[in-house]
Design a protein around this motif. Structure first.
Motif, mmCIF file in Angstrom:
data_model
loop_
_atom_site.group_PDB
_atom_site.id
_atom_site.type_symbol
_atom_site.label_atom_id
_atom_site.label_comp_id
_atom_site.label_asym_id
_atom_site.label_seq_id
_atom_site.Cartn_x
_atom_site.Cartn_y
_atom_site.Cartn_z
ATOM 1 N N THR A 1 0.853 -1.194 0.000
ATOM 2 C CA THR A 1 0.000 0.000 0.000
ATOM 3 C C THR A 1 0.885 1.238 0.000
ATOM 4 O OG1 THR A 1 -0.094 0.144 2.418
ATOM 5 C CG2 THR A 1 -1.735 -1.247 1.341
ATOM 6 N N HIS A 2 0.326 2.326 -0.546
ATOM 7 C CA HIS A 2 1.058 3.585 -0.602
ATOM 8 C C HIS A 2 0.325 4.690 0.149
ATOM 9 C CE1 HIS A 2 3.721 1.685 -3.496
ATOM 10 N NE2 HIS A 2 2.644 1.301 -4.194
ATOM 11 N N GLU A 3 -0.695 4.323 0.887
ATOM 12 C CA GLU A 3 -1.451 5.266 1.690
ATOM 13 C C GLU A 3 -2.094 4.503 2.843
ATOM 14 O OE1 GLU A 3 -5.256 6.401 -0.362
ATOM 15 O OE2 GLU A 3 -4.196 5.476 -2.063
ATOM 16 N N GLU A 4 -2.666 5.212 3.783
ATOM 17 C CA GLU A 4 -3.296 4.572 4.937
ATOM 18 C C GLU A 4 -4.567 3.837 4.522
ATOM 19 O OE1 GLU A 4 -4.004 7.579 7.853
ATOM 20 O OE2 GLU A 4 -1.989 7.408 8.707
ATOM 21 N N PRO B 1 -9.906 -4.147 14.255
ATOM 22 C CA PRO B 1 -9.542 -3.192 13.199
ATOM 23 C C PRO B 1 -8.550 -2.130 13.674
ATOM 24 C CG PRO B 1 -11.612 -2.553 14.190
ATOM 25 C CD PRO B 1 -11.153 -3.775 14.936
ATOM 26 N N HIS B 2 -7.809 -1.576 12.743
ATOM 27 C CA HIS B 2 -6.978 -0.411 13.003
ATOM 28 C C HIS B 2 -6.614 0.220 11.659
ATOM 29 C CE1 HIS B 2 -3.844 -3.493 12.263
ATOM 30 N NE2 HIS B 2 -3.099 -2.473 11.819
ATOM 31 N N ILE B 3 -6.053 1.416 11.695
ATOM 32 C CA ILE B 3 -5.581 2.097 10.492
ATOM 33 C C ILE B 3 -4.108 1.750 10.305
ATOM 34 C CG2 ILE B 3 -5.104 4.322 9.423
ATOM 35 C CD1 ILE B 3 -8.038 3.644 9.449
ATOM 36 N N GLN B 4 -3.783 1.201 9.138
ATOM 37 C CA GLN B 4 -2.416 0.782 8.848
ATOM 38 C C GLN B 4 -1.748 1.802 7.936
ATOM 39 O OE1 GLN B 4 -0.715 -1.600 10.192
ATOM 40 N NE2 GLN B 4 1.111 -1.210 8.974
ATOM 41 N N PRO B 5 -0.599 2.328 8.352
ATOM 42 C CA PRO B 5 0.131 3.291 7.496
ATOM 43 C C PRO B 5 0.635 2.616 6.223
ATOM 44 C CG PRO B 5 0.882 3.371 9.790
ATOM 45 C CD PRO B 5 0.028 2.163 9.665
ATOM 46 N N PRO B 6 1.106 3.404 5.268
ATOM 47 C CA PRO B 6 1.637 2.834 4.017
ATOM 48 C C PRO B 6 2.789 1.863 4.296
ATOM 49 C CG PRO B 6 1.397 5.207 3.831
ATOM 50 C CD PRO B 6 1.159 4.867 5.261
ATOM 51 N N GLY B 7 2.866 0.830 3.467
ATOM 52 C CA GLY B 7 3.919 -0.154 3.637
ATOM 53 C C GLY B 7 3.499 -1.489 3.051
ATOM 54 N N THR B 8 4.021 -2.554 3.619
ATOM 55 C CA THR B 8 3.698 -3.898 3.132
ATOM 56 C C THR B 8 3.037 -4.713 4.243
ATOM 57 O OG1 THR B 8 5.879 -4.745 3.746
ATOM 58 C CG2 THR B 8 5.610 -3.901 1.504
ATOM 59 N N ILE B 9 2.130 -5.583 3.818
ATOM 60 C CA ILE B 9 1.453 -6.509 4.721
ATOM 61 C C ILE B 9 1.710 -7.903 4.170
ATOM 62 C CG2 ILE B 9 -0.728 -7.196 5.754
ATOM 63 C CD1 ILE B 9 -1.761 -4.353 5.080
ATOM 64 N N THR B 10 2.398 -8.711 4.949
ATOM 65 C CA THR B 10 2.749 -10.055 4.509
ATOM 66 C C THR B 10 2.087 -11.080 5.423
ATOM 67 O OG1 THR B 10 4.905 -9.211 3.794
ATOM 68 C CG2 THR B 10 4.650 -11.605 3.944
ATOM 69 N N ILE B 11 1.442 -12.076 4.808
ATOM 70 C CA ILE B 11 0.791 -13.137 5.573
ATOM 71 C C ILE B 11 1.498 -14.446 5.253
ATOM 72 C CG2 ILE B 11 -1.385 -14.279 6.112
ATOM 73 C CD1 ILE B 11 -2.864 -11.865 5.038
#
Length: 960
Positions: free
Chosen positions: A865-868, A877-887
């Motif tokens: 992602t490049h945005e929240e 739930p929560h707001i995730q800042p830009p970055g990567t999410i790996t599962i």
């Protein structure tokens, strides 16, 4: 009830030599039932017999065959007294008081949280302390020699109960009748139960029962509520003024008739000793004015439930404030003094022999004692040391080792209270002082010989401390709270740093008791500490074919429906194997069970509670940052579920149902656990890595900080263990909005209907006014197993580990698998990626009218992602800042219990009738919980003990 006055009748039949009853011939104006044969006493003005002390009613033909003991002598039949743990007072329907044998819905009543003992509040001071003896371990005893006996309780049998001896119906809805074992549940008639086998095998629950002979509890002065980890109830005013109480002089008798208007009867206040007179605690008797002094004496003895030779007692009247004079007039009420405007006041006293007496000494838990008690003659020179020596010889032990034993004074008045006697204390004076202060208390006091060496390790759990401190910091905090310069405890650990909890161990019960009493009232950083004295399990005493069940209940899940459920499980099982997770968390129960080589877990709560339990099991396995119980005998106990939440998606997949409705019988639930199959559950690590942010470099300090951040990427990385599903986009956005509203006004979110209505309202707002997730498919990048996936036009992505999401919906769909997709399961090592086109599609999926868009299936997921963006893991739930999410697939495995198909009794509910008096009714707010790792915020998901029930037991995707 026990508060009533008692009439003296000439037709008294003394049954004391047999069963302690004082029967009086009585004419019944209302329908009555015989408590012996349960038949109706026929006729409009039929005569029968009623006990003056316990209200036992019987036919004249049944009088000589009565086998039920009077409640006034029941205390004498107990070998080892165990205090009851009372519930909050209320009107209890369809039950009978075990003291006065009258209905409990006629007055405020209480019930024991552990056994089937019911009593009116006004009768509670006469209740017999014979609760289930749940910890009976004897040191050096072989498992093969340990025997469990039936614990029989009279009355309040379940409907349709059959006698195990004669196979006939033995329950009654009209009176207190029949017998039942508190352990195995076998029922029998009062005349039949003596033909039962004496040994108890725990019945159908034997395979999951924690046997009492494998348990020890601390020999402390702590109340049973604290030993059983049961939260105390605030007693309303109705209980605080229960009888016996400070009865005012103008009180009216409750005997059922207005005795003041009759010239031939009188109400008299009776005191049983100096202490009761000082506190103005009395009981009323109602006597005819022409009765003899002996009849007044006998009525007073019966009123205090004193079963003894009447000739040993005499009556005195109160003269002035402190003086007494003996009533010797053959018709005492002619000349008894009556203060102006007050009732006559009398004492009942005992004829003391100034030179000698007889004292009963009990063996209690001494090993291989041939008799329950021995009667020892004492003189005015006998001290406690001499009494212990004589008792040991009577018990067949060596009296020369008296210094290895203590004499314990055990008072059974309103519970069980213990006091260790001084070896030099004068025994005769001790006994005389007890009688002088209170005859009732003297008759409920016992003397036990007990070994000084305690086989228990005196472990104490302390929670609600600050998290993630060093061991020395925890030690300093404890020393400060205990007010000690040197460590009073012998060991500290394990320490659960993530929760701010630890175990401390003491050498002696006295030291443990003193520490608990100080710590339980302590407050640190505005938090009240959680302090528990823990039992100790001796695993060698557990039969090899038994897998004890550890029951963990979140009592606040879904509108507090777990409260009734935990009470039922305490009655059906050993109460020391049932734990309230709001009081210390799951780690308390896991620590107690740490030495058991094979056991099962039953987690009662929403998906959030299940995640919490699995996280605590991970701590036990890894021992990562914690000084944990790494030597635990069982690392992967299978876990079953009682779904108390709203979503309950994991419970649905494992066939435990979509929600506990109250129609299920707790006994059926336990039977299902025994029959359940063990299956594996894949668990996944969701790693969040924030995108590196550009920082100003105007100062050297800031440049240095940037270099540290680049060199330590873990500082911007967190990880959560996923059990159920992950979402990003529209479904997480709706979930986040709901959680924010609930956190702002938690008192409003107490029902499923209201919660779902709020979800629908939020969904409509998103549909028409707030399309914040529009064009998500253009704004994120998805990789599955290293391959970039082209996304369709969607506003949300759901990654599934289970084929149940948002309260039982299946976004993957039920159509046959197409292309390269395989049939999904929760143990195949694969995740399913589903797209949600918009809010309307989200509602259709939740309503089970449509499915999502199948995107991919794989073993690793990466989202850039490049945005929240709003994200949610297992409903958190929560707001995730830009970055990567790996599962990625986690190395943390879980074994679950899946309800066997043959156990299903129609739908999701198990409703077959069993011998259980209370079907549980409740409602739940429950859902998945994000489980933190040591890399991220340890409080993510609200899993700390001081934030327990709120632990997101609300399903995050329950959208209509």
């Amino acid at each position: 009830m026990a508060a009533e006055g008692h009439n003296v009748d000439a037709n008294l039949v003394d049954m004391r030599p047999n069963h302690g009853h004082y029967f009086v011939k009585k004419t019944f104006g209302k329908p009555a039932y015989c408590h012996h044969c349960c038949d109706k006493i026929w006729g409009m003005l039929t005569t029968g017999y009623s006990c003056e002390m316990c209200n036992f009613i019987c036919h004249e033909k049944c009088l000589r065959t009565v086998v039920s003991y009077c409640s006034s002598v029941a205390l004498q039949l107990i070998k080892n007294p165990v205090a009851h743990t009372w519930s909050a007072p209320c009107l209890i329907k369809r039950r009978y008081c075990c003291v006065c044998r009258k209905r409990t819905d006629e007055a405020m009543s209480v019930e024991c949280e552990v056994c089937e003992y019911y009593v009116h509040v006004d009768c509670s001071d006469l209740a017999v302390s014979d609760c289930k003896e749940a910890a009976t371990y004897v040191a050096n005893m072989e498992s093969a020699n340990a025997v469990q006996y039936h614990h029989m309780r009279e009355g309040n049998l379940p409907k349709e109960s059959k006698c195990v001896v004669c196979r006939k119906t033995c329950f009654s809805t009209e009176c207190l009748a029949g017998m039942r074992c508190e352990w195995c549940g076998q029922t029998a008639h009062a005349v039949c139960y003596r033909q039962m086998d004496k040994e108890c095998d725990f019945g159908v629950l034997r395979k999951i029962m924690l046997p009492p002979m494998c348990l020890t509890i601390p020999r402390t002065e702590l109340p049973m509520e604290q030993l059983l980890n049961i939260s105390s109830h605030d007693q309303p005013q109705s209980r605080k003024v229960s009888s016996p109480s400070k009865i005012q002089a103008d009180d009216v008798s409750t005997s059922g008739e207005d005795v003041k208007e009759r010239d031939d009867f009188e109400v008299i206040r009776v005191f049983d000793g100096n202490n009761s007179y000082r506190l103005q605690i009395s009981r009323n008797i109602v006597v005819a004015k022409h009765v003899s002094v002996q009849q007044v004496r006998d009525a007073a003895l019966r009123r205090f439930h004193i079963n003894d030779t009447p000739e040993r007692y005499y009556i005195t009247q109160v003269v002035g404030e402190v003086e007494e004079e003996i009533l010797e007039d053959p018709v005492p009420l002619r000349n008894v003094k009556r203060p102006e405007g007050k009732r006559a006041q009398i004492f009942i006293r005992y004829y003391d022999d100034p030179d000698k007496d007889e004292v009963k000494v009990y063996g209690g838990w001494l090993r291989k004692v041939p008799v329950t008690f021995c009667a020892i003659n004492v003189t005015k020179d006998t001290i406690v040391q001499d009494l212990v020596t004589d008792a040991l010889y009577h018990f067949g032990l060596d009296g020369s080792f008296w210094n290895r034993y203590n004499l314990i004074e055990v008072s059974l008045d309103r519970g069980v209270a213990e006091r260790t006697c001084n070896p030099q204390e004068n025994v005769l004076q001790l006994v005389r002082n007890l009688r002088k202060d209170s005859l009732r208390r003297y008759h409920v006091v016992r003397f036990y010989v007990q070994e000084k060496e305690d086989p228990h390790d005196h472990a104490v759990f302390v929670g609600n401390l600050p998290v993630s401190l060093a061991q020395r910091q925890y030690e300093r905090i404890l020393l400060k709270l205990l007010g000690a310069k040197e460590k009073p405890f012998t060991a500290i650990g394990p320490i659960y740093f993530e929760y701010g909890s630890l175990i401390i161990t003491f050498n002696t019960p006295k030291a443990a008791t003193a520490a608990v009493q100080k710590l339980q009232s302590a407050i640190y950083e505005d938090k009240k500490l959680i302090v528990l004295c823990l039992p100790n399990v001796q695993p060698q005493m557990i039969p090899k074919d038994v897998e004890p069940l550890l029951v963990l209940v979140n009592v606040k899940s879904g509108g507090c429906q777990g409260t009734e459920l935990i009470q039922s499980f305490r009655k059906l099982l050993n109460p020391f194997q049932v734990f309230d997770v709001l009081n210390g968390g799951p780690l308390v129960g896991l620590y107690v069970f740490r030495n058991i080589p094979k056991y099962k877990i039953l987690a009662c709560g929403g998906d959030g509670t299940i995640g919490w339990v699995l996280q605590c099991l991970d701590i036990a396995k890894q021992g990562s940052e914690a000084i944990s119980f790494q030597d635990a005998a069982c690392f992967s106990p299978p876990c079953g579920i009682v779904p108390l939440g709203t979503g309950n998606d994991l419970a649905r997949v494992l066939r435990w149902g979509g929600g506990y409705t109250g129609e299920e019988n707790p006994m059926d639930i336990l039977k299902d656990v025994i029959e359940a199959d063990t299956v594996k559950l894949d668990r996944w690590a969701v790693v969040f890595h924030e995108e590196e942010r550009n920082q100003p470099t105007s100062s050297g300090t800031q440049t240095e900080m940037n270099e540290q951040t680049m060199n330590n990427p873990e500082d911007q990385t967190s990880m959560i263990i996923m059990n159920n599903y992950f979402g990003i986009g529209i479904d997480a956005d709706v979930c986040l909005k709901f959680h924010n509203k609930r956190d702002a006004n938690p008192e409003k979110f107490q029902s499923r209907l209201f919660n779902k209505t709020q979800y629908a309202k939020i969904g409509l707002q998103k549909m028409f006014f707030e399309r914040t997730c529009k064009d998500l498919w253009k704004r994120i990048e998805l990789e599955v197993d290293g391959r970039t996936i082209e996304l369709p036009n969607i506003e949300g992505i759901v990654v599934l580990n289970l084929l149940s999401w948002g309260s039982g919906a299946n976004p993957w769909g039920t159509s046959k698998e197409e292309g390269n997709f395989s049939k999904p399961t929760h143990y195949d090592g694969l995740l399913e990626v589903v797209g949600i086109s918009d809010v309307s599609r989200l509602g259709l999926i939740q309503s089970k009218l449509a499915a999502g868009i199948r995107i991919a299936q794989g073993g690793s997921i990466r989202i850039t992602t490049h945005e929240e963006w709003p994200v949610q893991v297992d409903g958190e739930p929560h707001i995730q800042p830009p970055g990567t999410i790996t599962i990625l697939k986690s190395a943390l495995k879980a074994q679950m219990l899946k309800k066997a198909k043959k156990s299903r009794r129609g739908g999701n509910a198990t409703t077959s009738g069993l011998n259980q008096p209370h079907p549980e009714t409740s409602e739940s707010l429950s859902g998945p919980l994000g489980v933190p790792s040591t890399l991220g915020d340890p409080h993510h998901g609200k899993t700390t003990p001081d934030n327990t029930a709120a632990d997101s037991d609300e399903e995050g995707d329950a959208f209509l």
